[in-house]
Design a protein around this motif. Sequence first.
Motif, PDB file in Angstrom:
ATOM      1  N   TYR A   1      11.973  10.173  50.413  1.00 55.69           N
ATOM      2  CA  TYR A   1      12.469  11.374  49.744  1.00 55.69           C
ATOM      3  C   TYR A   1      13.841  11.056  49.181  1.00 55.69           C
TER       4      TYR A   1
ATOM      5  N   THR B   1       9.865   8.239  45.328  1.00 59.00           N
ATOM      6  CA  THR B   1       9.004   9.380  45.099  1.00 59.00           C
ATOM      7  C   THR B   1       9.802  10.646  45.368  1.00 59.00           C
ATOM      8  N   GLU B   2       9.454  11.730  44.745  1.00 63.25           N
ATOM      9  CA  GLU B   2      10.170  12.971  44.970  1.00 63.25           C
ATOM     10  C   GLU B   2      10.018  13.440  46.407  1.00 63.25           C
TER      11      GLU B   2
ATOM     12  N   PRO C   1       7.021  18.343  50.990  1.00 67.81           N
ATOM     13  CA  PRO C   1       5.648  17.808  50.917  1.00 67.81           C
ATOM     14  C   PRO C   1       5.664  16.281  50.931  1.00 67.81           C
TER      15      PRO C   1
ATOM     16  N   ARG D   1       7.216   9.962  40.408  1.00 65.54           N
ATOM     17  CA  ARG D   1       6.318   9.293  41.343  1.00 65.54           C
ATOM     18  C   ARG D   1       6.058   7.887  40.837  1.00 65.54           C
TER      19      ARG D   1
ATOM     20  N   VAL E   1       2.535  14.319  50.327  1.00 67.70           N
ATOM     21  CA  VAL E   1       1.663  14.004  49.196  1.00 67.70           C
ATOM     22  C   VAL E   1       1.066  15.307  48.691  1.00 67.70           C
ATOM     23  N   GLU E   2       0.651  15.305  47.443  1.00 64.35           N
ATOM     24  CA  GLU E   2       0.043  16.490  46.853  1.00 64.35           C
ATOM     25  C   GLU E   2      -1.465  16.480  46.965  1.00 64.35           C
ATOM     26  N   GLY E   3      -2.050  15.335  47.259  1.00 69.45           N
ATOM     27  CA  GLY E   3      -3.492  15.260  47.372  1.00 69.45           C
ATOM     28  C   GLY E   3      -3.943  13.857  47.696  1.00 69.45           C
TER      29      GLY E   3
END
Length: 112
Positions: free
Chosen positions: A4, A107-108, A15, A100, A17-19
């Motif tokens: 982060y 990564t954000e 978060p 990303r 990961v988003e998926g």
Amino acid sequence: MLYYRYPLKAGERVPFVEGLAIDSAVGEIREKGPEGETSYRYGDLAFEVKVSVDAVQTHHAEEAVLSAWGRAVSVDESGMLTLKESGETEDAGTAQAGDRETEGNETEGGGI
């Protein structure tokens, strides 16, 4: 390695990961048994995700990250981390990267 880019307050959540996408071939049927049981192409394989989380101090953050993770970063006045390009000196500009990137880049939202 994911990390982060911004300092977090104690207890703050972000978060990771988003998926997660798994190839549709995982669900392909290999054969039907004599009693109607289904056997899948990848039926005897497993998928596992392991996450290790680490943190570094914000005080002298550039030195702390280099010492803990072996990665040279620059830290701006807001505390945002940016990876330095290999060979980049302390007083050179910071590496530019998208939100990303692939393994080994920033990564954000994420951890290592």
